[in-house]
Design a protein around this motif. Structure first.
Motif, PDB file in Angstrom:
ATOM      1  N   PRO A 282      -9.951  -7.644  -2.595  1.00  0.00           N
ATOM      2  CA  PRO A 282     -10.647  -7.692  -3.892  1.00  0.00           C
ATOM      3  C   PRO A 282      -9.963  -6.816  -4.955  1.00  0.00           C
ATOM      4  O   PRO A 282      -9.843  -7.232  -6.114  1.00  0.00           O
ATOM      5  CB  PRO A 282     -12.048  -7.153  -3.558  1.00  0.00           C
ATOM      6  CG  PRO A 282     -12.223  -7.415  -2.097  1.00  0.00           C
ATOM      7  CD  PRO A 282     -10.858  -7.258  -1.492  1.00  0.00           C
ATOM      8  N   TYR A 283      -9.485  -5.633  -4.552  1.00  0.00           N
ATOM      9  CA  TYR A 283      -8.830  -4.753  -5.543  1.00  0.00           C
ATOM     10  C   TYR A 283      -7.423  -5.226  -5.891  1.00  0.00           C
ATOM     11  O   TYR A 283      -6.980  -5.063  -7.029  1.00  0.00           O
ATOM     12  CB  TYR A 283      -8.879  -3.292  -5.063  1.00  0.00           C
ATOM     13  CG  TYR A 283     -10.257  -2.726  -5.306  1.00  0.00           C
ATOM     14  CD1 TYR A 283     -10.744  -2.610  -6.599  1.00  0.00           C
ATOM     15  CD2 TYR A 283     -11.100  -2.392  -4.258  1.00  0.00           C
ATOM     16  CE1 TYR A 283     -12.033  -2.169  -6.854  1.00  0.00           C
ATOM     17  CE2 TYR A 283     -12.394  -1.950  -4.499  1.00  0.00           C
ATOM     18  CZ  TYR A 283     -12.848  -1.839  -5.807  1.00  0.00           C
ATOM     19  OH  TYR A 283     -14.130  -1.415  -6.058  1.00  0.00           O
ATOM     20  N   LEU A 284      -6.729  -5.849  -4.930  1.00  0.00           N
ATOM     21  CA  LEU A 284      -5.411  -6.411  -5.250  1.00  0.00           C
ATOM     22  C   LEU A 284      -5.565  -7.576  -6.234  1.00  0.00           C
ATOM     23  O   LEU A 284      -4.767  -7.721  -7.167  1.00  0.00           O
ATOM     24  CB  LEU A 284      -4.693  -6.859  -3.969  1.00  0.00           C
ATOM     25  CG  LEU A 284      -4.339  -5.715  -3.006  1.00  0.00           C
ATOM     26  CD1 LEU A 284      -3.777  -6.249  -1.688  1.00  0.00           C
ATOM     27  CD2 LEU A 284      -3.341  -4.745  -3.650  1.00  0.00           C
TER      28      LEU A 284
ATOM     29  N   ARG B 284     -12.988 -10.767 -13.669  1.00  0.00           N
ATOM     30  CA  ARG B 284     -14.067 -10.492 -12.721  1.00  0.00           C
ATOM     31  C   ARG B 284     -13.688 -11.021 -11.345  1.00  0.00           C
ATOM     32  O   ARG B 284     -13.351 -12.195 -11.210  1.00  0.00           O
ATOM     33  CB  ARG B 284     -15.361 -11.174 -13.180  1.00  0.00           C
ATOM     34  CG  ARG B 284     -15.788 -10.724 -14.566  1.00  0.00           C
ATOM     35  CD  ARG B 284     -17.006 -11.465 -15.064  1.00  0.00           C
ATOM     36  NE  ARG B 284     -17.121 -11.211 -16.507  1.00  0.00           N
ATOM     37  CZ  ARG B 284     -18.240 -11.280 -17.204  1.00  0.00           C
ATOM     38  NH1 ARG B 284     -19.366 -11.616 -16.607  1.00  0.00           N
ATOM     39  NH2 ARG B 284     -18.235 -11.031 -18.489  1.00  0.00           N
ATOM     40  N   VAL B 285     -13.760 -10.154 -10.347  1.00  0.00           N
ATOM     41  CA  VAL B 285     -13.569 -10.563  -8.957  1.00  0.00           C
ATOM     42  C   VAL B 285     -14.931 -10.436  -8.274  1.00  0.00           C
ATOM     43  O   VAL B 285     -15.534  -9.357  -8.311  1.00  0.00           O
ATOM     44  CB  VAL B 285     -12.544  -9.654  -8.238  1.00  0.00           C
ATOM     45  CG1 VAL B 285     -12.367 -10.092  -6.793  1.00  0.00           C
ATOM     46  CG2 VAL B 285     -11.208  -9.631  -8.976  1.00  0.00           C
ATOM     47  N   THR B 286     -15.421 -11.533  -7.684  1.00  0.00           N
ATOM     48  CA  THR B 286     -16.715 -11.488  -6.984  1.00  0.00           C
ATOM     49  C   THR B 286     -16.540 -12.032  -5.568  1.00  0.00           C
ATOM     50  O   THR B 286     -15.439 -12.438  -5.188  1.00  0.00           O
ATOM     51  CB  THR B 286     -17.785 -12.354  -7.700  1.00  0.00           C
ATOM     52  OG1 THR B 286     -17.487 -13.732  -7.480  1.00  0.00           O
ATOM     53  CG2 THR B 286     -17.834 -12.067  -9.192  1.00  0.00           C
ATOM     54  N   ALA B 287     -17.645 -12.060  -4.808  1.00  0.00           N
ATOM     55  CA  ALA B 287     -17.599 -12.608  -3.440  1.00  0.00           C
ATOM     56  C   ALA B 287     -17.115 -14.053  -3.466  1.00  0.00           C
ATOM     57  O   ALA B 287     -16.612 -14.558  -2.458  1.00  0.00           O
ATOM     58  CB  ALA B 287     -18.977 -12.543  -2.809  1.00  0.00           C
ATOM     59  N   LEU B 288     -17.242 -14.708  -4.620  1.00  0.00           N
ATOM     60  CA  LEU B 288     -16.920 -16.133  -4.694  1.00  0.00           C
ATOM     61  C   LEU B 288     -15.419 -16.394  -4.770  1.00  0.00           C
ATOM     62  O   LEU B 288     -14.983 -17.507  -4.540  1.00  0.00           O
ATOM     63  CB  LEU B 288     -17.627 -16.756  -5.918  1.00  0.00           C
ATOM     64  CG  LEU B 288     -19.124 -16.429  -6.027  1.00  0.00           C
ATOM     65  CD1 LEU B 288     -19.704 -16.923  -7.345  1.00  0.00           C
ATOM     66  CD2 LEU B 288     -19.900 -17.019  -4.842  1.00  0.00           C
ATOM     67  N   ASN B 289     -14.611 -15.360  -5.129  1.00  0.00           N
ATOM     68  CA  ASN B 289     -13.167 -15.640  -5.184  1.00  0.00           C
ATOM     69  C   ASN B 289     -12.271 -14.734  -4.348  1.00  0.00           C
ATOM     70  O   ASN B 289     -11.111 -14.515  -4.681  1.00  0.00           O
ATOM     71  CB  ASN B 289     -12.649 -15.768  -6.640  1.00  0.00           C
ATOM     72  CG  ASN B 289     -13.291 -14.761  -7.576  1.00  0.00           C
ATOM     73  OD1 ASN B 289     -13.544 -13.622  -7.188  1.00  0.00           O
ATOM     74  ND2 ASN B 289     -13.564 -15.177  -8.796  1.00  0.00           N
TER      75      ASN B 289
ATOM     76  N   LYS C 102     -14.353  -6.282   0.954  1.00  0.00           N
ATOM     77  CA  LYS C 102     -14.145  -4.866   1.252  1.00  0.00           C
ATOM     78  C   LYS C 102     -14.629  -4.604   2.682  1.00  0.00           C
ATOM     79  O   LYS C 102     -15.610  -5.237   3.086  1.00  0.00           O
ATOM     80  CB  LYS C 102     -14.948  -4.002   0.268  1.00  0.00           C
ATOM     81  CG  LYS C 102     -14.593  -4.246  -1.195  1.00  0.00           C
ATOM     82  CD  LYS C 102     -15.645  -3.618  -2.115  1.00  0.00           C
ATOM     83  CE  LYS C 102     -15.406  -4.021  -3.565  1.00  0.00           C
ATOM     84  NZ  LYS C 102     -16.444  -3.516  -4.485  1.00  0.00           N
ATOM     85  N   PRO C 103     -14.002  -3.781   3.499  1.00  0.00           N
ATOM     86  CA  PRO C 103     -12.953  -2.796   3.170  1.00  0.00           C
ATOM     87  C   PRO C 103     -11.537  -3.350   3.104  1.00  0.00           C
ATOM     88  O   PRO C 103     -10.593  -2.579   2.985  1.00  0.00           O
ATOM     89  CB  PRO C 103     -13.073  -1.797   4.328  1.00  0.00           C
ATOM     90  CG  PRO C 103     -13.510  -2.624   5.501  1.00  0.00           C
ATOM     91  CD  PRO C 103     -14.416  -3.675   4.915  1.00  0.00           C
ATOM     92  N   ASP C 104     -11.356  -4.670   3.188  1.00  0.00           N
ATOM     93  CA  ASP C 104     -10.024  -5.234   2.981  1.00  0.00           C
ATOM     94  C   ASP C 104      -9.610  -4.935   1.532  1.00  0.00           C
ATOM     95  O   ASP C 104     -10.458  -4.969   0.633  1.00  0.00           O
ATOM     96  CB  ASP C 104     -10.088  -6.747   3.218  1.00  0.00           C
ATOM     97  CG  ASP C 104      -8.715  -7.378   3.351  1.00  0.00           C
ATOM     98  OD1 ASP C 104      -8.292  -7.594   4.492  1.00  0.00           O
ATOM     99  OD2 ASP C 104      -8.076  -7.633   2.309  1.00  0.00           O
TER     100      ASP C 104
ATOM    101  N   ALA D 197     -11.329   0.196   0.591  1.00  0.00           N
ATOM    102  CA  ALA D 197     -10.622  -0.949   0.003  1.00  0.00           C
ATOM    103  C   ALA D 197      -9.755  -0.495  -1.174  1.00  0.00           C
ATOM    104  O   ALA D 197      -8.598  -0.914  -1.314  1.00  0.00           O
ATOM    105  CB  ALA D 197     -11.623  -2.007  -0.456  1.00  0.00           C
ATOM    106  N   GLY D 198     -10.303   0.378  -2.016  1.00  0.00           N
ATOM    107  CA  GLY D 198      -9.555   0.888  -3.165  1.00  0.00           C
ATOM    108  C   GLY D 198      -8.355   1.709  -2.724  1.00  0.00           C
ATOM    109  O   GLY D 198      -7.245   1.546  -3.237  1.00  0.00           O
ATOM    110  N   HIS D 199      -8.568   2.569  -1.755  1.00  0.00           N
ATOM    111  CA  HIS D 199      -7.489   3.414  -1.229  1.00  0.00           C
ATOM    112  C   HIS D 199      -6.372   2.550  -0.653  1.00  0.00           C
ATOM    113  O   HIS D 199      -5.188   2.789  -0.894  1.00  0.00           O
ATOM    114  CB  HIS D 199      -8.078   4.348  -0.165  1.00  0.00           C
ATOM    115  CG  HIS D 199      -7.069   5.192   0.526  1.00  0.00           C
ATOM    116  ND1 HIS D 199      -6.355   6.177  -0.118  1.00  0.00           N
ATOM    117  CD2 HIS D 199      -6.621   5.178   1.813  1.00  0.00           C
ATOM    118  CE1 HIS D 199      -5.521   6.742   0.741  1.00  0.00           C
ATOM    119  NE2 HIS D 199      -5.663   6.159   1.913  1.00  0.00           N
TER     120      HIS D 199
END
Ligand code: CA
Length: 251
Positions: A169-171, A154-159, A164-166, A196-198
């Motif tokens: 989070p997806y990396l 799980r990736v959340t705002a906390l880690n 996003k749009p950076d 961000a995904g792209h």
């Protein structure tokens, strides 16, 4: 040839990568797993109008995916010509979360459980990738979608340090899944999340579940766009098959 096959061929040609099949799905939460965006936009609108900052409720759909601090800074720059201080961010984000919770628990998104079960049955690793830090929703995941998300996936705002749009989070999500961008799909409902995904290099699915037009998803870099979550859930087996059929190994 299906739209899915065409989208996959185009993605791998554009990225100059070879398709080796899907190992992981990186999945956004608000607006994908929960029908929560109406509540979020209403809570933001109430908080901002209390401060006397001119805004519209719909503009908050465009900020979906950003961290709370980033949204507060958009409002502050417009009204006061400066960023909010950390104390102001803490107080105002707390107020927004309180208003959100007051509106009651958001509904599960129709089609989400079907989508997640299809991924699980296909042996695709599920990773949650959300800009949210709201425990009121995060704590419900295991109850509403049991056995879907490992606690360590799980990736959340906390880690993350850049929301996003950076692509961060997806990396991070790819790291947790233990796979490459060419082996994962991103599932998003907001243009900033799609962007961000792209940028992470993953094949990115955009699903319109609110007032954002489909064209905005394409402009942000979505490889394919679906008009609703139930529609996506019904086409997901076709998408996964197309990955397998088009994969480099089988050519
Ligand atoms: Ca979202």
């Amino acid at each position: 040839m299906t739209d899915e096959q065409k989208a996959i061929d185009k993605h791998f040609a554009d990225e100059r990568l070879s398709n080796t099949g899907v190992k992981a799905a990186l999945i956004d939460m608000d607006g994908v797993l929960y029908d929560s965006m109406k509540g979020h936009t209403a809570a933001w609108f109430r908080m901002a109008t209390e401060l006397g900052i001119e805004c519209t409720r719909d503009e908050f759909y465009a900020y979906e995916g950003m961290t709370g601090a980033a949204t507060i800074n958009i409002l502050f720059r417009r009204a006061y010509g400066r960023d909010a201080s950390p104390d102001e961010v803490k107080e105002l984000y707390g107020r927004k979360v309180k208003y959100f919770i007051e509106m009651g628990e958001p509904e599960m998104m129709p089609g989400a459980a079907e989508m997640l079960n299809t991924l699980r049955q296909a042996g695709v690793t599920r990773v949650l990738v959300t800009g949210s830090g709201q425990h009121s929703i995060l704590d419900r995941l295991d109850h509403d979608y049991p056995g879907i998300f490992d606690p360590d996936k799980r990736v959340t705002a906390l880690n993350v340090s850049h929301g996003k749009p950076d692509p961060e989070p997806y990396l991070k999500g790819l790291q947790l899944a233990g796979c490459q961008a060419c082996e994962a799909i991103v599932i998003e409902n907001a243009p900033l999340g799609v962007l961000a995904g792209h940028r992470s290099g993953c094949f990115t699915v955009g699903i319109t579940t609110g007032p954002i037009p489909e064209a905005d998803m394409k402009d942000a870099g979505a490889d394919i766009v679906y008009p609703s979550m139930p529609e996506f859930a019904s086409r997901l087996p076709i998408l996964l098959n197309a990955f397998n059929q088009n994969s480099w190994n089988s050519k």
